[in-house]
Design a protein around this motif. Structure first.
Motif, mmCIF file in Angstrom:
data_model
loop_
_atom_site.group_PDB
_atom_site.id
_atom_site.type_symbol
_atom_site.label_atom_id
_atom_site.label_comp_id
_atom_site.label_asym_id
_atom_site.label_seq_id
_atom_site.Cartn_x
_atom_site.Cartn_y
_atom_site.Cartn_z
ATOM 1 N N ILE A 1 77.628 84.033 31.560
ATOM 2 C CA ILE A 1 79.052 84.312 31.775
ATOM 3 C C ILE A 1 79.844 83.008 31.820
ATOM 4 O O ILE A 1 80.886 82.869 31.163
ATOM 5 N N SER B 1 82.394 81.599 29.122
ATOM 6 C CA SER B 1 83.760 81.418 29.619
ATOM 7 C C SER B 1 84.343 80.080 29.178
ATOM 8 O O SER B 1 85.509 80.004 28.753
ATOM 9 N N LEU C 1 84.670 89.332 32.458
ATOM 10 C CA LEU C 1 84.738 88.045 31.755
ATOM 11 C C LEU C 1 86.178 87.571 31.634
ATOM 12 O O LEU C 1 86.487 86.392 31.859
ATOM 13 N N THR C 2 87.086 88.493 31.306
ATOM 14 C CA THR C 2 88.511 88.152 31.220
ATOM 15 C C THR C 2 89.033 87.657 32.564
ATOM 16 O O THR C 2 89.762 86.660 32.644
ATOM 17 N N VAL D 1 87.315 86.356 35.100
ATOM 18 C CA VAL D 1 86.718 85.064 35.460
ATOM 19 C C VAL D 1 87.473 83.928 34.774
ATOM 20 O O VAL D 1 87.887 82.949 35.416
ATOM 21 N N ILE D 2 87.656 84.037 33.461
ATOM 22 C CA ILE D 2 88.330 82.970 32.712
ATOM 23 C C ILE D 2 89.778 82.830 33.170
ATOM 24 O O ILE D 2 90.263 81.725 33.439
ATOM 25 N N LEU E 1 87.066 75.949 35.349
ATOM 26 C CA LEU E 1 86.046 76.597 34.512
ATOM 27 C C LEU E 1 84.860 75.666 34.279
ATOM 28 O O LEU E 1 83.697 76.062 34.409
#
Length: 609
Positions: free
Chosen positions: A219, A223, A550-551, A553-554, A570
């Motif tokens: 992940i 990312s 994922l969206t 997190v980034i 990040l």
């Protein structure tokens, strides 16, 4: 003398029904819990998250920088030994007599596809240009950055970061997964790679932890890749449209703003999720097949309009230089320099001023290095420190070299090693899937050598053109002065103009977008493959959930970071998250060595009988 058969009874408990049917509930909940906690932390306390991640990353690099360097060097030489030894290299990844699933041409073509992507679109120009200004030779003061003398060392470390070391990281994971899956018919998942060491323990909580570490690393690795890609995507959109709100113009050059990055991220991830749940996925898949064609068009543009002769001569000399320095690159690790050691190393006349001198003398990024770096160090001195003679200041600057080297290595080479390690479940699983029926030697040589040579070509043809345009004065700083993710577009702008430039810029944006969508899709697939115990077909609903995670997190880590460095949080999270999986990979090598040795002994005993 008989040898006990290998442990192959790997049983990953999966839910029989409900939302998690066919998935390991433990792995899914642990992975999601860690990621959701990270998202909430970055969302609710962004300044605390950014500061803590930065501080923890700095502390870990002080302790583990040398570990990262040494273990990646070990990966490269471990694979070399395994490939060279007749018994281990000839082991077949499949059942006796099984032929390769794909022809050599198809196999190499797919590996070329793995070698091209967001990373090369962003860094084919940015990496050589950045290292042309700052690399260990420049930092040591041996040559000045951004000069003809710095080109060789720039490409030495460019090739190091994208060459045999990088692909060795992927192949350690890929070989471990492929060997057990195809010779022992075990699940294509991370825990299988440690069964020679831990046996039945991999069926329980320890196995869950190993798989969770693989998911978390994937992940965070994906990312960072998507983060850089979205930044370049926004640069391209700005070059086409001139829309101001997606850029931050407060600095020396416009860079993608947080609002622009989040907007671009939402567009990319929406397309990725849409491709997973609807017929649009076929269209995206068809478009992704054009990636190679579009990449070749971009490459040919640089061949025709760029500095091809300079690039090819650089390719040859840089490759030889890279091989000559391979061992020093592999094991030349630096730790932080103790201030007391710096004070002890400087001349007696400077010792009372050690506290004033240490900052400038140990700053790896105080200037472009070489004589310029030394002059900048001197220019920053005040009072009694500025009155020291030239010889004393030269000795002081030399005494700070060890810390400068550590600072550079930790922020460049170690960052890349952590990135590739975090990315290795993704790429390694892909390489494993296409290599059934190959020998161990074929897999190592093919998957390390071929993609690396493609990366070298991209770096020299695109990056070499950018450097040559700056060296000859044609660019006049327009390329080196651009942001990293905009340097590809800046180089194109110096090479061509008019309608051709506009068309190629649009093509590059499409290419970046397609790479991003397919990378996100593939990353989500890898996460679900691990959580489903190696199943290649996973449910759509789980792809949606992981796409949203994922969206989040980034996006939240971009928002948590400082305005001028939106990728910092990040990158810090990725380096931290990659560390545990680095240790797993070290155990993978030990386990694989044991498995290859014992399988060779079993084959010998069976042949004797």
């Amino acid at each position: 003398m008989s040898i006990d058969p290998p442990f192959t009874d790997l049983q990953i408990k999966k839910a029989a029904g409900g939302f998690y049917e066919g998935h390991s509930v433990e792995i899914a909940l642990l992975s999601k819990g860690i990621m959701i906690a990270l998202v909430l932390w970055a969302l609710i306390w962004p300044a605390n998250a950014n500061g803590t991640l930065g501080s923890l990353n700095s502390q870990l690099l002080n302790i583990f920088n040398q570990f990262y360097i040494y273990i990646v060097g070990f990966f490269a030489f471990f694979l070399l030994v395994v490939a060279i030894l007749p018994k281990t290299g000839s082991q077949l990844m499949g059942q006796p007599g099984e032929k390769p699933e794909f022809s050599n041409f198809s196999w190499f073509s797919m590996m070329f596809g793995a070698g091209l992507g967001v990373g090369l679109m962003v860094f084919a120009t940015a990496e050589p240009l950045s290292l042309w200004g700052s690399n260990p030779v420049v930092v040591a003061g041996e040559v000045a950055g951004n000069t003809e003398a710095a080109v060789q060392s720039a490409y030495r470390y460019t090739f190091a970061h994208y060459g045999f070391h990088a692909w060795s990281i992927y192949v350690v994971t890929g070989l471990s997964l492929a060997y057990y899956a195809y010779t022992r018919d075990m699940p294509l998942t991370i825990r299988s790679a440690l069964t020679p060491l831990f046996g039945g323990l991999m069926n329980g909580f320890l196995g869950h932890v190993v798989d969770v570490l693989g998911v978390v690393a994937t992940i965070l690795g994906v990312s960072v890749t998507i983060g850089f890609g979205v930044s370049q995507f926004i640069d391209g959109v700005y070059a086409i449209t001139g829309v101001e709100w997606i850029m931050n113009s407060a600095g020396d050059v416009p860079v993608p703003s947080k609002v622009g990055l989040v907007a671009g991220l939402i567009v990319i991830m929406a397309l990725s999720i849409l491709s997973a749940v609807s017929g649009v996925g076929r269209g995206v898949k068809y478009l992704s097949n054009l990636n190679l064609v579009l990449s070749l068009i971009l490459l040919m543009t640089f061949v025709i309009f760029g500095s091809f002769t300079f690039a090819m001569s650089t390719y040859g000399s840089a490759f030889v230089d890279y091989i000559i320095n391979f061992i020093s690159i592999s094991f030349g690790a630096y730790g932080p320099q103790d201030p007391a050691a710096f004070a002890a190393a400087i001349p007696e006349a400077a010792k009372p001023l050690a506290d004033e001198l240490i900052g400038g003398a140990t700053n790896a990024y105080g200037a472009w290095g070489g004589s310029i770096g030394f002059e900048t160090f001197k220019a920053g001195l005040e009072g009694p420190a500025a009155e020291l003679d030239e010889a004393t200041l030269t000795a002081v600057y030399e005494a700070g070299n060890a810390q400068r080297q550590f600072g550079w290595q930790a922020s460049w080479t170690t960052f890349y090693w952590a990135w590739w390690i975090a990315f290795s479940p993704f790429v390694g699983l892909f390489l494993a899937r296409i290599s059934k029926g190959r020998t161990v030697r074929e897999f190592i040589i093919g998957c390390v050598f071929a993609p690396a040579m493609v990366c070298f070509a991209w770096m020299t043809i695109l990056g070499g053109t950018a450097i040559d345009l700056e060296l000859t004065g044609g660019a006049a700083g327009a390329i080196t002065g651009a942001s990293q993710t905009n340097q590809l577009f800046a180089t194109l702008g110096q090479m061509i103009d008019g309608g051709l430039l506009s068309g190629l810029t649009v093509m590059c944006v499409v290419l970046i977008m397609t790479f991003l969508v397919t990378s996100a899709d593939s990353g989500i697939l890898v996460m679900n493959t691990i959580m489903s115990g190696g199943e290649q077909e996973t449910g759509i609903k789980h792809r949606i959930v992981w796409g949203l995670i994922l969206t989040a997190v980034i996006g939240t880590l971009i928002l948590a970071a400082g305005e001028n460095n939106p990728m910092d949080a990040l990158k810090n999270a990725m380096i931290i998250g990659a560390l545990p999986f680095t240790m797993v990979m070290g155990l993978m090598c030990i386990a694989l060595a044991k498995a290859l040795y014992r399988d060779g002994k079993r084959s010998k005993i069976a042949a004797a009988e």
